[in-house]
Design a protein around this motif. Structure first.
Motif, short mmCIF file in Angstrom:
data_model
loop_
_atom_site.label_atom_id
_atom_site.label_comp_id
_atom_site.label_asym_id
_atom_site.label_seq_id
_atom_site.Cartn_x
_atom_site.Cartn_y
_atom_site.Cartn_z
N SER A 42 0.88 -1.34 -0.12
CA SER A 42 -0.08 0.05 -0.01
C SER A 42 0.80 1.30 0.01
O SER A 42 0.40 2.28 -0.72
CB SER A 42 -0.85 0.02 1.15
OG SER A 42 -0.28 -0.22 2.62
N LYS A 100 -7.80 -6.19 -3.18
CA LYS A 100 -6.91 -5.45 -4.10
C LYS A 100 -6.24 -6.49 -5.20
O LYS A 100 -6.01 -5.92 -6.28
CB LYS A 100 -5.58 -5.03 -3.10
CG LYS A 100 -6.22 -3.73 -2.12
CD LYS A 100 -4.74 -3.27 -1.39
CE LYS A 100 -5.53 -2.10 -0.29
NZ LYS A 100 -4.33 -1.58 0.26
N ARG A 102 -3.11 3.07 4.26
CA ARG A 102 -3.35 1.90 3.34
C ARG A 102 -4.28 1.97 2.14
O ARG A 102 -4.15 1.46 1.08
CB ARG A 102 -3.34 0.68 4.10
CG ARG A 102 -2.32 0.05 4.92
CD ARG A 102 -2.51 -1.31 5.10
NE ARG A 102 -3.90 -1.65 5.62
CZ ARG A 102 -4.30 -1.85 6.83
NH1 ARG A 102 -3.46 -1.32 7.90
NH2 ARG A 102 -5.71 -1.87 7.10
N ASN A 103 -5.61 2.34 2.49
CA ASN A 103 -6.54 2.68 1.56
C ASN A 103 -6.53 3.80 0.68
O ASN A 103 -7.70 3.89 -0.12
CB ASN A 103 -7.87 2.32 2.12
CG ASN A 103 -8.02 0.84 2.66
OD1 ASN A 103 -8.20 0.05 1.87
ND2 ASN A 103 -7.72 0.48 4.11
#
Length: 515
Positions: free
Chosen positions: A218, A403, A459-460
Motif C-alpha cells: 500500500s 486489492k 493503506r486505503n
C-alpha cells in the motif's frame, strides 16, 4: 534487573537516539554477561520491557486517526496542525532501546554455554520478533528511520527509506517465524509457558508479516514507487494471514459474540482465544502504572470511571456522539452497538449533546486519593493492550484479497466478522463499494480499542476523505516530503544542549519548514 551497557557503545547509541545509562552495574561486562542462559535471559527480559513501553513513540498519529467527534485538548493535533504535532514531542527512543537490546542479544548469544538448539531459537526468536515489530512501527509512524546493523559497530547512521525499513522488518519477522514455535509450545527459561502473548511466537510472527507485506504494497501505491511489486506484497500478506486463519501457526478462534469479546478484553487474566499479540498491563510495576492501551484510556468515562457521573461525559478526553455511532452501525441488529456502548438505546444528553458512552472495556483501576471526595482517583482501564486479534487478520486478508481481485475471499472474510456481530452480510442495502465496506468494518470492529484507524486510512488512500483540517489540503509534494509521518525526533540529531551529534540524519522536507 542487571544492566550491562559499556561506554564504548556510546556512539552507536547516539546514532540510534538512545539515551541509556552507560555505567555498568554488578560488574557485568561482555566477558561474562552471556555465559549462562540465566544471564542471556536478562537481555531477553529487557527486550520485553522496552517492547511493553515503546508505544508512546506513536501517540500523535494514534490520536489523529481515532474516530471521534470531540476532544478535550487535541483538536489542533487531529487537524494536522504541524506545530501541534511537533509540540507533541513524540520520540522513538524506547523503540531504539528495544532494537539495541535485540541486536545486543543476537551479537552475543553464541557466547552462551550449553544452549540447546531449542533454547537458542527461543531467545533469538524473541530478539528477531522485537526487531521486526520495531521496524514495522517505525516504517508506519516515521516513514524513514535508522536501521542499525548490530550493537557493537561504532558508526553513525543516516536515515533509510521507508521501503528499506519495511524490508528490515520483514527480514527479522521471517527469522522469528522460522525460529519460533506456536505459542502453546513456547517455554521460558523456567520451563513454563509464557504468561502472556506478548512473547514472540509463530502465530504473531505470521501476523506481523501479514501486516508488513500489506503495508509494503500500500505504501508503494501511495507514494508511486514503481520499483516495488505491490501485487506480490499483497499476495504475501494473504499467504501469512491465511496461515493464521487456517490454524497452521497456532490455535486462534473468534469468540461467539461482541459481548463475550468485551468481557474478555476487560479481564487481563482471561484466556481469549481470539488474542494473537498483546502488550501486558503489569500493575505490580508501581502505583502509577497504566494500561498500554492508550486508546481505551482516552475514551474512558462514566460509568466505568465510577468517580464520575453521567453529567461528566463531556469531560472525557475523546468523545463520540450517538448519531455518529448510529451512522457507523446502520444495522440496528448489529450487536456491537449495545456491547461496545453502555445503554446504547437510552439517550445520554449533556449540554444538548447526546453521547454514545464507551463500554468496550468495563473495569478500571483507581489510585488512593485522599483529596478526592470519593477517596480515589481514576488511574487506568484495567486491560492488556490486545494489539492483534483474529478479527484483525480476517479483515486485513479481506482488504488485500480485494486489492488482488479475489472478491470471493474478501466478501467471505468480511461476512465472517459481520455474522459474529449479527449484522447484515455484504452487500447490505445500498452497499456497492467493497473496499470501503471493509474499511468501515475495521472501524466498527476496532473502535475504542487500538491505533489501527490512521494506518487503515493510509493503506486505503483515504487521507483526503477520512481526515480533517490540513490533511485534505496536502499536496503531492507535502505527502512525498513526509507530511503523513511524524517528524524525525530532534534527539536523533542533537544532544540535550542542541549540539549536532549526527549530521547524517536530516529532517524530512515537510517538517523542516516548520522548525
Amino acid at each position: 534487573m542487571k544492566r550491562y551497557i559499556l561506554p564504548a557503545l556510546a556512539l552507536t547509541l547516539l546514532a540510534s537516539s538512545c539515551k541509556l545509562d552507560l555505567t555498568p552495574e554488578n560488574a557485568i561486562t561482555y566477558s561474562n554477561a552471556f555465559s549462562t542462559e540465566a544471564e542471556l535471559n536478562t537481555t531477553t527480559t529487557t527486550i520485553h520491557f522496552y517492547l511493553d513501553n515503546c508505544m508512546d513513540a506513536f501517540t500523535p498519529l494514534t490520536k489523529v486517526g481515532l474516530l471521534a467527534d470531540e476532544t478535550q485538548d487535541d483538536g489542533q493535533l487531529r487537524e494536522g496542525n504541524p506545530r501541534s504535532i511537533i509540540q507533541a514531542s513524540a520520540d522513538w527512543e524506547y523503540v531504539y532501546r528495544m532494537i539495541f537490546e535485540a541486536n545486543l542479544l543476537l551479537d552475543n548469544i553464541d557466547k552462551t554455554e550449553g544452549l540447546s538448539e531449542e533454547r537458542y531459537a527461543y531467545h533469538a526468536g524473541q530478539a528477531h520478533f522485537a526487531l521486526g515489530f520495531g521496524y514495522f512501527m517505525l516504517s508506519r509512524a516515521y516513514g524513514q528511520a535508522v536501521i542499525t546493523e548490530n550493537a557493537k559497530d561504532l558508526k553513525t547512521y543516516g536515515l533509510s527509506t521507508q521501503q528499506q525499513v519495511i524490508d528490515a522488518g520483514i527480514e527479522h519477522a521471517l527469522k522469528a517465524f522460522e525460529l519460533l514455535p506456536t505459542y502453546d509450545k513456547l517455554r521460558t527459561t523456567s520451563g513454563s509457558v509464557p504468561a502472556s502473548k506478548q512473547y514472540g511466537s509463530k502465530g504473531n510472527s505470521a501476523t506481523l508479516l501479514a501486516h508488513l507485506y500489506a503495508w509494503k504494497g500500500s505504501m508503494a501505491e501511495l507514494y508511486g514507487e514503481s520499483s516495488v511489486d505491490a501485487t506480490e506484497a499483497y499476495r504475501k500478506s494473504v499467504e501469512y494471514a491465511s496461515k493464521v486463519i487456517n490454524g497452521e501457526v497456532g490455535t486462534y478462534s473468534l469468540v461467539s459474540t461482541p459481548e463475550e469479546l468485551c468481557q474478555l478484553l476487560s479481564d487481563p487474566s482471561a484466556t481469549n482465544p481470539e488474542e494473537i499479540f498483546t502488550l501486558v498491563y503489569d500493575k505490580s510495576r508501581g502505583n502509577e502504572s497504566t494500561s498500554k492501551n492508550e486508546v481505551a484510556n482516552l475514551f474512558a468515562t462514566w460509568p466505568v470511571n465510577s468517580t464520575l457521573t453521567e453529567g461528566d461525559l463531556a469531560q472525557a478526553s475523546f468523545r463520540l456522539k450517538k448519531s455518529t455511532i448510529q451512522k457507523l452501525y446502520p444495522d440496528a441488529n448489529d450487536a456491537r452497538r449495545t456491547a461496545f456502548f453502555y445503554e446504547f438505546n437510552t439517550d445520554h444528553t449533556v449540554s444538548g449533546v447526546n453521547y454514545a458512552v464507551p463500554y468496550k472495556f468495563r473495569n478500571a483501576v483507581f489510585a488512593i486519593d485522599q483529596s478526592a471526595e470519593s477517596g480515589k482517583s481514576f488511574l487506568s482501564i484495567n486491560a492488556n493492550y490486545v494489539y492483534w486479534r483474529l478479527a484483525d487478520v480476517y479483515l486485513l486478508r479481506a482488504e488485500c484479497a480485494n486489492k488482488l481481485g479475489d472478491t470471493s475471499m474478501a466478501i467471505s472474510d468480511l461476512n465472517k466478522i459481520r455474522s459474529r456481530a449479527g449484522a447484515k452480510t455484504y452487500p447490505a442495502s445500498g452497499e456497492s463499494d467493497l473496499k470501503k465496506a471493509i474499511f468501515r468494518e475495521r472501524e466498527r470492529e476496532f473502535i475504542l480499542e487500538n491505533d489501527t484507524r490512521y494506518y487503515d486510512i493510509l493503506r486505503n488512500g483515504y487521507v483526503k476523505t477520512e481526515l480533517t483540517g490540513k490533511f485534505p489540503t496536502l499536496s503531492t509534494a507535502d505527502i512525498a516530503g513526509g507530511a503523513l509521518c511524524l517528524p524525525i525526533p530532534s534527539s536523533a540529531q542533537r544532544d540535550k544542549d542542541g549540539k549536532v551529534i549526527n549530521g547524517l540524519i536530516l529532517q524530512r522536507p515537510y517538517w523542516f519548514r516548520y522548525m
